[in-house]
Design a protein around this motif. Structure first.
Motif, PDB file in Angstrom:
ATOM      1  N   ALA A 166      12.223 -21.775  13.689  1.00  0.00           N
ATOM      2  CA  ALA A 166      11.183 -20.741  13.571  1.00  0.00           C
ATOM      3  C   ALA A 166      11.638 -19.385  14.102  1.00  0.00           C
ATOM      4  O   ALA A 166      11.016 -18.361  13.769  1.00  0.00           O
ATOM      5  CB  ALA A 166       9.927 -21.191  14.320  1.00  0.00           C
ATOM      6  N   THR A 167      12.669 -19.379  14.924  1.00  0.00           N
ATOM      7  CA  THR A 167      13.012 -18.099  15.567  1.00  0.00           C
ATOM      8  C   THR A 167      14.408 -17.587  15.215  1.00  0.00           C
ATOM      9  O   THR A 167      14.715 -16.432  15.487  1.00  0.00           O
ATOM     10  CB  THR A 167      12.914 -18.214  17.111  1.00  0.00           C
ATOM     11  N   ASP A 168      15.253 -18.419  14.628  1.00  0.00           N
ATOM     12  CA  ASP A 168      16.608 -17.965  14.283  1.00  0.00           C
ATOM     13  C   ASP A 168      16.528 -17.132  12.997  1.00  0.00           C
ATOM     14  O   ASP A 168      16.179 -17.657  11.926  1.00  0.00           O
ATOM     15  CB  ASP A 168      17.515 -19.198  14.080  1.00  0.00           C
ATOM     16  N   ASP A 169      16.861 -15.851  13.124  1.00  0.00           N
ATOM     17  CA  ASP A 169      16.735 -14.933  11.982  1.00  0.00           C
ATOM     18  C   ASP A 169      17.536 -15.385  10.765  1.00  0.00           C
ATOM     19  O   ASP A 169      17.237 -14.996   9.640  1.00  0.00           O
ATOM     20  CB  ASP A 169      17.205 -13.529  12.388  1.00  0.00           C
ATOM     21  N   ARG A 170      18.561 -16.210  10.998  1.00  0.00           N
ATOM     22  CA  ARG A 170      19.396 -16.636   9.853  1.00  0.00           C
ATOM     23  C   ARG A 170      18.707 -17.716   9.021  1.00  0.00           C
ATOM     24  O   ARG A 170      19.068 -17.950   7.882  1.00  0.00           O
ATOM     25  CB  ARG A 170      20.749 -17.157  10.351  1.00  0.00           C
ATOM     26  N   VAL A 171      17.738 -18.420   9.626  1.00  0.00           N
ATOM     27  CA  VAL A 171      17.066 -19.482   8.840  1.00  0.00           C
ATOM     28  C   VAL A 171      15.569 -19.288   8.650  1.00  0.00           C
ATOM     29  O   VAL A 171      15.000 -19.774   7.671  1.00  0.00           O
ATOM     30  CB  VAL A 171      17.271 -20.906   9.456  1.00  0.00           C
ATOM     31  N   ARG A 172      14.911 -18.597   9.577  1.00  0.00           N
ATOM     32  CA  ARG A 172      13.435 -18.557   9.499  1.00  0.00           C
ATOM     33  C   ARG A 172      12.982 -17.909   8.188  1.00  0.00           C
ATOM     34  O   ARG A 172      13.505 -16.879   7.779  1.00  0.00           O
ATOM     35  CB  ARG A 172      12.827 -17.868  10.724  1.00  0.00           C
ATOM     36  N   PRO A 173      12.004 -18.528   7.527  1.00  0.00           N
ATOM     37  CA  PRO A 173      11.591 -17.989   6.228  1.00  0.00           C
ATOM     38  C   PRO A 173      10.680 -16.775   6.384  1.00  0.00           C
ATOM     39  O   PRO A 173       9.956 -16.649   7.372  1.00  0.00           O
ATOM     40  CB  PRO A 173      10.830 -19.156   5.596  1.00  0.00           C
TER      41      PRO A 173
END
Ligand SMILES: O=C(O)c1cccc(C(=O)CC[C@H]2O[C@@H](n3cnc4c(=O)[nH]cnc43)[C@H](O)[C@@H]2O)c1
Ligand SMILES: [Zn+2]
Length: 353
Positions: A166-173
């Motif tokens: 939820a918080t990693d900018d590389r994965v959070r949608p």
């Protein structure tokens, strides 16, 4: 949808009014929204599953002895979601079912941990839900946003994984707006999840844990005190604590009330004993939602019919209920104003002589 829990007691005109009323869903689970049609399609892709596909057998399968049994059945449906294409199909078809009920906006609770731990690649998972979200908005006009929830019973490993996704900018949608906590409450104290909610809130997400669904009002206090809750999922047992009701009303903390769900999981004995009226009387902001609609033999229209009866609402009262959901949502201000105006126009047109 089965008809076993459907409230047929609202007058026919009120049912028709509800069916056309532009609505918002703030508490509805992704996997828990899989209709018999979607379950059948997923089961056909994965024929080794024990989930029945015949609608009558499915209605029996979706009859729960208690909350623990509900979670057991829920997880068997989770096991049907095995590939990114399954995730996309589920999400897109759920949006179609929402659009058919005139749902203009929905915050869908998704448990990414359950999918990543079953081997679905996290990036492919996010791409699948986002692809479905964009297609649903373009094709059905229904705006979807996501709430990622921790399955509390799966412990701190699940909490860490959910907070990371939820918080990693590389994965959070892009569509993610909030952070939640679901699953059983008994034996799963809320305060242990504080560090994960702190991280989510620091990353700009809203806090919307389930609390007071199957345990007492102290769990709701814990969600407010330790998890910075801005809305409460269910909050049913709040009715047992007058100080808590006053606090919720004064701080404008909305409850995501799901009446039929509470009966289906046996959290409340009968629909006439549901505390929704006490919430409204205490000035608490009530929103009405469907939770896991096909599993509970309901849909959002039916939940509005149930609320109309329990709260003695006419068309204007129902329009106010729909506007509560808009106000309590995490949609941007322009989007809120658009749906609220649409509710007013619809209601005025309906009541015009
Ligand atoms: O996915 C797993 O491997 C896993 C392992 C241990 C525990 C769990 C869960 O407890 C998942 C529960 C799941 O249930 C969802 N849900 C749906 N409706 C409700 C509700 O009314 N109240 C609480 N939870 C609900 C929730 O989103 C959880 O993800 C999973
Ligand atoms: Zn729920």
């Amino acid at each position: 949808m089965t008809d076993r829990l459907v409230d047929a007691r609202a007058p026919r005109d009120l049912h028709a009014f509800i069916a056309g009323l532009p609505k918002s869903e703030l508490h509805v689970h992704h996997v828990g929204s899989a209709s018999p049609r979607i379950v059948a399609e997923l089961a056909a892709r994965h024929p080794d599953s024990k989930v029945p596909t015949d609608p009558e057998a499915l209605a029996d399968y979706f009859t729960f002895t208690d909350f623990a049994h509900f979670i057991e059945v829920y997880l068997s449906v989770v096991d049907l979601i095995r590939t990114p294409e399954d995730v996309r199909l589920l999400t897109y078809e759920v949006a179609r079912d929402l659009a058919r009920q005139q749902v203009r906006y929905a915050e869908l609770t998704i448990t990414p941990f359950s999918s990543t731990r079953r081997g679905i690649d996290e990036k492919a998972f996010m791409d699948a839900i986002e692809d479905a979200r964009k297609a649903a908005e373009a094709e059905f006009g229904t705006v979807l946003r996501w709430c990622f929830d921790i399955p509390g019973e799966a412990g701190l490993e699940a909490a860490e994984e959910t907070a990371r996704l939820a918080t990693d900018d590389r994965v959070r949608p892009e569509g993610l707006v909030s952070f939640g906590l679901g699953g059983p409450e008994i034996g799963v104290p809320r305060p242990q999840f504080k560090p994960f909610f702190d991280r989510a809130v620091a990353a700009g997400l809203h806090s919307v844990p389930h609390a007071g669904e199957t345990t007492g009002p102290e769990t709701v206090w814990d969600a407010l005190t330790h998890l910075q809750a801005e809305r409460i999922g269910h909050g049913t047992s709040s009715a047992r604590d007058p100080k808590l009701l006053t606090h919720l009303a004064e701080h404008r903390i909305p409850l995501e009330v799901c009446p039929t769900s509470n009966i289906a999981t046996r959290a409340v004995r009968t629909i006439d004993e549901h505390p929704i009226k006490e919430f409204a009387k205490a000035g608490v902001m009530v929103t009405v939602n469907s939770d896991d609609p096909p599993m509970f033999g309901t849909d959002l229209n039916n939940e509005y019919a149930v609320a109309a009866r329990l709260l003695d609402l006419d068309e204007r009262g129902l329009a106010d209920l729909a506007k509560n959901a808009v106000a309590a949502s995490f949609l941007d201000e322009a989007g809120k104003a658009r749906i609220a105006a649409e509710i007013d126009t619809y209601t005025t047109g309906w009541l015009a002589p």
